[in-house]
Design an enzyme around this catalytic site. Structure first.
Site, PDB file in Angstrom:
ATOM      1  N   ASP A 155       0.827  -1.195   0.000  1.00  0.00           N
ATOM      2  CA  ASP A 155       0.000   0.000   0.000  1.00  0.00           C
ATOM      3  C   ASP A 155       0.871   1.259   0.000  1.00  0.00           C
ATOM      4  O   ASP A 155       1.899   1.325   0.687  1.00  0.00           O
ATOM      5  CB  ASP A 155      -0.892  -0.002   1.247  1.00  0.00           C
ATOM      6  CG  ASP A 155      -1.803   1.194   1.318  1.00  0.00           C
ATOM      7  OD1 ASP A 155      -2.743   1.263   0.517  1.00  0.00           O
ATOM      8  OD2 ASP A 155      -1.553   2.066   2.176  1.00  0.00           O
TER       9      ASP A 155
ATOM     10  N   GLU B 137      13.462 -15.876  -1.564  1.00  0.00           N
ATOM     11  CA  GLU B 137      13.691 -17.066  -0.731  1.00  0.00           C
ATOM     12  C   GLU B 137      12.462 -17.972  -0.713  1.00  0.00           C
ATOM     13  O   GLU B 137      12.587 -19.202  -0.620  1.00  0.00           O
ATOM     14  CB  GLU B 137      14.015 -16.648   0.709  1.00  0.00           C
ATOM     15  CG  GLU B 137      15.354 -15.981   0.917  1.00  0.00           C
ATOM     16  CD  GLU B 137      15.546 -15.621   2.383  1.00  0.00           C
ATOM     17  OE1 GLU B 137      15.082 -16.405   3.256  1.00  0.00           O
ATOM     18  OE2 GLU B 137      16.123 -14.564   2.666  1.00  0.00           O
TER      19      GLU B 137
END
Length: 540
Positions: A210, A251
Site C-alpha cells: 500500500d 527465498e
C-alpha cells in the site's frame, strides 16, 4: 472448472494471472453479525474457482480499529476478531491453494494504527524518547509551537500533523489515527522484513504494498520548494528497502505488487527493475476515460514503460478506492479523479453496464496480469450511502464534500431470496444495501447466459485456455499488435490468431476478417457488425 486448473501454478504465474481483490468486510458474512469474515470467504471458494481466478488479493485483515477500513493496522501478526483467527487465515490459504488459487496479502508500510503497541509506547515515553524515534515527532512552529511543523497536505485533505497535549506534533499523511513510521530507523525496516517472513511461512504467495512510494521522507521534513525533490513521494531511498524485500520474497518464491501512483514513466519503471518489485498497479489505465484514443495511448505507454525493465503490465478497472466501473462509464465524465468526486452526479447505468462489459473484454485481452475487484463480475454500481451511514474518513477529512469510498464497498449480493441479499443471515450489513441489490445476486446471474457474471466466467475461461492470451515475459517479445481500424475503434491481435475489437465510435463498425467469434460483450447486429460500446474476441 476445478478439474481444468493446475494444482501448482508455474513459477511465473504472476505474469498473466487473473487476480481477484477481496475486501473481507464486504465479501460474505459467515457468522451472521453483519461483517464479512474469513468463514464467508472459505464458503465461497467454489464460486471463485468457477469464476476462474488464479489468486486472491486480500485487503488488510489484521487487527485494526477500522479508522480507515483496515489500513490502520494495530498488529500484523493477528487477524482482526471481526474476521476470524490466524488459524482460520492459515486454513483459508491452504484450502485455496489446494484449489489452485494463490493468496496475496496487503502490507501497509507507510503507517500503523494509533493503537499499535509502538505508537502507544511512544505517547507514554514522551518527548525525546527512543520510542518516538520510530515515528515523526516534531516541535511546532511559532512562538508557542502552535503552527504545524511544515506546510505539507494530507492525502485525505488538511494538515498531516496532529498536536499532542505535551506540545509535540506527529506526522500522518492519511487519517489522524494513522501515524507515519520513520523508515530511516533500522528497527522499522527489520520489523517489516520479519512480518514478510511471518506470512510467507504461512503460505502466502505475494504481497501488495500500500502507498508504496510514500515511505521515505526527507529527514529535515522541509516545506515544499519548487524544483527540489519531493519531500515524501518517490524518494530514492525507497529502492534499497524494496531490494531487501525482493531478496526475502525470492527465498520463498513470493512476489510483490506495488501501489505506485507516479506520472513519470521512467521513475515508475525503476520500481520494477529485476531486483525490486515484480509488478505495480497501472493507474493510468484505471483512470482513463472511455475514449479510444486515450485508451490506446494508456495501453501503449503502459506496455512501453514495463518493457524497459522486462516487467509484465497489470490491468484493472476498479478497486476498493475507486468509483465502480458501471457507474463511472455511465457518466458524462468517464475518467476517474479523486478530486472530482461529488454527490449527485447523473449516471446512465444501462450505458455504463454496456461499456463495462466491453471494457472487461478489452482489459482481459491485454498482455499481463488482470485484477478484478469483488462485485465487478456482478456489474454492481456505485451506491449512494446515506449521510448518517458514511464511515470513510476521506469524506470527513474533506469537509463532507466528497462522498468517500464507501459506495464501492457495499456488501455483496449472493442470493435473490436470502436476507440482506444473501450476504449474511442475521444482522444488517455494516453498510446499507440498496433496495434493488438482490437483483444483482450471484445466484440469479449464474443461470443467466446474458449476465455480467456469465460474461466474466467465459472470458476468464478463454483467457486461461487459449494459448494466444499467454504473456511470455521474454525481453523484446511483441505481445500485442494494433490493427488498422476506423476512428473510435480499437482492434488488436495477440498470438495464435486471437483478435480483440472494441467499438467506442458512435456507429456500428465493420469487423476484421475472422473465422470464429469466441465471445462478445453484447449482441452483434444482423450483418455481423459490431455495435457501439461493444467488444468482441475473434479468431482470425
Amino acid at each position: 472448472m476445478a478439474a481444468n486448473r493446475p494444482s501448482e501454478p508455474t513459477a511465473n504465474w504472476w505474469r498473466d494471472a487473473a487476480i481477484y481483490q477481496i475486501y473481507v468486510r464486504s465479501f460474505a458474512d459467515g457468522d451472521g453479525d453483519g461483517t464479512g469474515d474469513l468463514a464467508g470467504v472459505r464458503a465461497r471458494l467454489p464460486y471463485l474457482v468457477e469464476l476462474g481466478v488464479d489468486a486472491l488479493w486480500f485487503t488488510p485483515w489484521y487487527l485494526s480499529p477500522l479508522a480507515d477500513g483496515g489500513y490502520d493496522v494495530a498488529d500484523y501478526r493477528t487477524i482482526d476478531p471481526a474476521f476470524g483467527t490466524l488459524a482460520e487465515a492459515e486454513k483459508l490459504i491452504a484450502e485455496a491453494r489446494e484449489l489452485g488459487i494463490r493468496t496475496i496479502i496487503d502490507i501497509v508500510p507507510n503507517h500503523v494504527s494509533d493503537q499499535h503497541a509502538w505508537f502507544r509506547a511512544a505517547l507514554e515515553a514522551g518527548s525525546g524518547s527512543p520510542e518516538r524515534d520510530l515515528f515523526h515527532f516534531r516541535k511546532g512552529r511559532g512562538p508557542d509551537g502552535a503552527i504545524p511543523p511544515n506546510d505539507w497536505v494530507s492525502e485525505f485533505g488538511g494538515t498531516p500533523w496532529t498536536r499532542l497535549d505535551d506540545g509535540e506534533w506527529y506526522l500522518h499523511l492519511f487519517a489522524t489515527q494513522q501515524p507515519d513510521l520513520n523508515w530511516a530507523h533500522p528497527a522499522v525496516r527489520q520489523e517489516h522484513e520479519e512480518v514478510l517472513r511471518f506470512w510467507f511461512e504461512r503460505g502466502v504467495s505475494g504481497v501488495r504494498i500500500d502507498s508504496a512510494a510514500l515511505l521515505a521522507k526527507d529527514p529535515a521534513l522541509p516545506d515544499f520548494a519548487e524544483g527540489d525533490p519531493h519531500p515524501f513521494v518517490d524518494r530514492d531511498e525507497l529502492h534499497d528497502i524494496y531490494r531487501a524485500w525482493r531478496a526475502i520474497g525470492d527465498e520463498y518464491g513470493g512476489v510483490f505488487v506495488g501501489e505506485v501512483w507516479l506520472p513519470d514513466a521512467e521513475r515508475f519503471a525503476r520500481y520494477l527493475r529485476p531486483d525490486e518489485l515484480h509488478t505495480a498497479f497501472n493507474f493510468n489505465f484505471l483512470a482513463c476515460p472511455w475514449d479510444a484514443g486515450l485508451l490506446r495511448t494508456a495501453i501503449d505507454d503502459t506496455l512501453s514503460e514495463h518493457a524497459s525493465v522486462g516487467a509484465p503490465a497489470t490491468w484493472v478497472l476498479c478497486n476498493h478506492d475507486v468509483t465502480r466501473t458501471v457507474t463511472r462509464y455511465g457518466r458524462a465524465e468517464t475518467g476517474f479523479d479523486f478530486d472530482a468526486k461529488t454527490f449527485g452526479t447523473p449516471t446512465d447505468l444501462a450505458l455504463g453496464s454496456r461499456r463495462a462489459r466491453a471494457a472487461a473484454l478489452l482489459s482481459l485481452a491485454l498482455p499481463g496480469a488482470a485484477y478484478l475487484y469483488q462485485g465487478e463480475e456482478l456489474g454492481l454500481p456505485e451506491v449512494d450511502i446515506p449521510l448518517d451511514r458514511i464511515q470513510d474518513p476521506m469524506h470527513f477529512r474533506k469537509g463532507g464534500a466528497d462522498p468517500g469510498r464507501d459506495g464501492c464497498r457495499v456488501p455483496l449480493p449472493w442470493s435473490a431470496q436470502g436476507p440482506y441479499a444473501g450476504f449474511g443471515a442475521d444482522a444488517e450489513p455494516w453498510l446499507p444495501q440498496p433496495a434493488d441489490w438482490a437483483s444483482y445476486a450471484a445466484d440469479l446471474q449464474s443461470d443467466d447466459p446474458d449476465s455480467m457474471l456469465t460474461l466474466y466466467r467465459e472470458a476468464l475461461r478463454l483467457r486461461r485456455e487459449e494459448p494466444g492470451f499467454a504473456t511470455t515475459g521474454e525481453p523484446g517479445a511483441r505481445e500485442l499488435t494494433w490493427l488498422d481500424a476506423a476512428p473510435g475503434v480499437l482492434a488488436l491481435s495477440r498470438t495464435e490468431g486471437l483478435l480483440c475489437v472494441v467499438n467506442l465510435a458512435a456507429e456500428a463498425a465493420e469487423l476484421p476478417e475472422h473465422t470464429a467469434v469466441l465471445l462478445a460483450s453484447g449482441p452483434l447486429d444482423g450483418a455481423g457488425r459490431l455495435p457501439r460500446d461493444t467488444a468482441v474476441w475473434l479468431r482470425a
